[in-house]
Design a protein around this motif. Sequence first.
Motif, short mmCIF file in Angstrom:
data_model
loop_
_atom_site.label_atom_id
_atom_site.label_comp_id
_atom_site.label_asym_id
_atom_site.label_seq_id
_atom_site.Cartn_x
_atom_site.Cartn_y
_atom_site.Cartn_z
N SER A 1 49.50 -3.05 25.60
CA SER A 1 48.49 -2.46 24.73
C SER A 1 48.02 -3.53 23.74
O SER A 1 48.62 -4.62 23.65
N ILE A 2 46.97 -3.23 22.99
CA ILE A 2 46.46 -4.20 22.02
C ILE A 2 47.52 -4.52 20.96
O ILE A 2 47.66 -5.66 20.51
N GLY A 3 48.32 -3.50 20.58
CA GLY A 3 49.37 -3.73 19.60
C GLY A 3 50.48 -4.60 20.14
O GLY A 3 51.03 -5.46 19.44
N GLU A 4 50.84 -4.38 21.42
CA GLU A 4 51.89 -5.18 22.04
C GLU A 4 51.46 -6.63 22.19
O GLU A 4 52.26 -7.56 21.98
N LEU A 5 50.20 -6.82 22.55
CA LEU A 5 49.70 -8.19 22.66
C LEU A 5 49.72 -8.88 21.30
O LEU A 5 50.13 -10.04 21.18
N ALA A 6 49.30 -8.17 20.27
CA ALA A 6 49.29 -8.73 18.92
C ALA A 6 50.70 -9.12 18.49
O ALA A 6 50.92 -10.18 17.88
N GLU A 7 51.67 -8.28 18.80
CA GLU A 7 53.05 -8.56 18.42
C GLU A 7 53.58 -9.80 19.14
O GLU A 7 54.24 -10.65 18.54
N ARG A 8 53.28 -9.91 20.44
CA ARG A 8 53.75 -11.07 21.19
C ARG A 8 53.09 -12.36 20.71
O ARG A 8 53.71 -13.43 20.70
N ALA A 9 51.84 -12.26 20.32
CA ALA A 9 51.11 -13.45 19.85
C ALA A 9 51.32 -13.73 18.38
O ALA A 9 50.87 -14.76 17.87
N ARG A 10 51.96 -12.79 17.68
CA ARG A 10 52.21 -12.92 16.25
C ARG A 10 50.91 -13.00 15.45
O ARG A 10 50.74 -13.86 14.58
N VAL A 11 49.99 -12.14 15.81
CA VAL A 11 48.74 -12.00 15.07
C VAL A 11 48.56 -10.51 14.77
O VAL A 11 49.33 -9.67 15.23
N THR A 12 47.51 -10.20 14.04
CA THR A 12 47.24 -8.80 13.73
C THR A 12 46.44 -8.16 14.85
O THR A 12 45.78 -8.84 15.66
N VAL A 13 46.50 -6.84 14.88
CA VAL A 13 45.69 -6.09 15.85
C VAL A 13 44.20 -6.35 15.60
O VAL A 13 43.42 -6.46 16.55
N LYS A 14 43.86 -6.50 14.34
CA LYS A 14 42.46 -6.78 13.99
C LYS A 14 41.99 -8.08 14.63
O LYS A 14 40.86 -8.19 15.12
N THR A 15 42.88 -9.09 14.65
CA THR A 15 42.53 -10.38 15.26
C THR A 15 42.30 -10.22 16.76
O THR A 15 41.32 -10.75 17.32
N VAL A 16 43.20 -9.51 17.43
CA VAL A 16 43.04 -9.30 18.88
C VAL A 16 41.75 -8.57 19.16
O VAL A 16 41.00 -8.92 20.08
N ARG A 17 41.47 -7.54 18.37
CA ARG A 17 40.25 -6.77 18.59
C ARG A 17 39.00 -7.63 18.37
O ARG A 17 38.03 -7.54 19.11
N PHE A 18 39.07 -8.52 17.35
CA PHE A 18 37.92 -9.39 17.06
C PHE A 18 37.60 -10.28 18.25
O PHE A 18 36.44 -10.37 18.68
N TYR A 19 38.61 -10.95 18.80
CA TYR A 19 38.36 -11.85 19.92
C TYR A 19 38.02 -11.08 21.20
O TYR A 19 37.26 -11.57 22.03
N SER A 20 38.57 -9.89 21.32
CA SER A 20 38.22 -9.05 22.48
C SER A 20 36.75 -8.66 22.43
O SER A 20 36.04 -8.71 23.44
N ASP A 21 36.30 -8.26 21.24
CA ASP A 21 34.91 -7.84 21.10
C ASP A 21 33.94 -8.98 21.38
O ASP A 21 32.80 -8.75 21.81
N ARG A 22 34.38 -10.20 21.16
CA ARG A 22 33.53 -11.36 21.43
C ARG A 22 33.65 -11.84 22.86
O ARG A 22 33.03 -12.83 23.24
N GLY A 23 34.47 -11.17 23.65
CA GLY A 23 34.60 -11.51 25.06
C GLY A 23 35.49 -12.70 25.34
O GLY A 23 35.44 -13.28 26.44
N LEU A 24 36.33 -13.08 24.37
CA LEU A 24 37.19 -14.25 24.55
C LEU A 24 38.53 -13.91 25.19
O LEU A 24 39.22 -14.80 25.68
N LEU A 25 38.92 -12.64 25.15
CA LEU A 25 40.20 -12.24 25.74
C LEU A 25 39.95 -11.39 26.97
O LEU A 25 39.27 -10.35 26.90
#
Length: 323
Positions: free
Chosen positions: A8-32
Motif C-alpha cells: 500500500s502507499i503507507g507500506e511503501l512510505a515506511e520502507r522508503a522512510r518517507v512520508t505518505v505525502k511524499t509518495v503521493r506527490f511523486y505518484s501524482d507526477r507520474g514518477l512512481l
Amino acid sequence: MQSDGLWSIGELAERARVTVKTVRFYSDRGLLPEAGRSGGGHRRYGPEALERLRVIRSLRSLDLAVPEVERALDRDGALEQVLGERLRGVERELAALRWREAALRLLADSSGDEREERLLLLGALTLPPDMDAVIRFWRRVLPVRLPARLVSGVLDAVVPAPPQAPVPEQVLALGRLHALVSDPRLDRVPSLRPRPPLAGETYRPTVLYEALDEAYGLAGAQVRGGRPPEGGGALACFVAAYAAALGTRDSPDFRRRLAELLAREDGPVMARYWKLAAPLLPADEPGLGLLHHRLFLALRADSAVDSAPHRAQPVRYSPSPPL
C-alpha cells in the motif's frame, strides 16, 4: 505486504522512510510506477517503485529540482545530461562563492577611505565577474574591418580570464580594470581611436596583426626560456610586420619613424590597463603588453631615438599593442 506481493502507499512510505505525502506527490507526477489498484481503488506498489523512490531521493539530495528529476528519469541517457548540467551549475556557484569570499576579505582588510572606494568598484561588478566591458573596450579600439578570426585571437590574448579562486588583490585589480574600460571619458582619448600607424601611408591592418602574432610568439618563447624577448628574431619580425602592413621595407629610417610613432602611442590608459591586467594573467605566461613594451624598447635602442618625449622609466606594461 499483501498476499499479492504488493504494498500500500503507507507500506511503501515506511520502507522508503518517507512520508505518505511524499509518495503521493511523486505518484501524482507520474514518477512512481503503480503495480495495480486494490479492490477499493487504492494504489498498490511493487519493489520497482521502492527502487525508483530511492533514486529520486538521491537526485533530490543533490539539489536537483523536481522538473530536473522528471527529465532525468524520462528516457535513457537523460540522467547523464541532467547530472552534467547540475555539475556545471555547482561549479558556477562555487566560483561565485570564491569571488564573494575574496571580495569580503578585501573589504574587511580595508581602511575607511579605501573601503568606500572599493565598495563602489564592487558595486559595478557581477560576482563572478564577466568580461563584457573589457571585450567592448577592445572591440572599440581595434581596427575597423579586422577579420573575425584575428579579432578573436587578439581578445584571447589581451582579455584576462577571471581566476576561479581569486585572492583579494585580484578582485581589486579586476574592479579597477572594469572601471577603467567603462569610463565614458575614453571616447575623448585620441590614442584609443583606430587609425593608420603612420599617416600618409597605405595601411593593411590584417597584414599587421597576422605578422605581429608571429613576433609576439617568438618573443614569448624567448621569455619562457629565460632570455630577452627581443632575441631570436623577434625584433626583426616585429619591425617587418609594420613594414609589410605599410607597404614598405625595413630600414634605419623606417625604424626611427616607427619608434617615434610607438613612443607617441604610449598613453596612460593602456599603461594602466596592462598594470591592472597583470595580476589576472597566468604567472608563467608573459602578457602581450609586456612583450610589446620590451620589443618597443629594443626598437628604440636599435634606432637611437631620443627618449625625451617618451616616459622611459620602466613602466612594465606600456605602451599598448597597436590599435
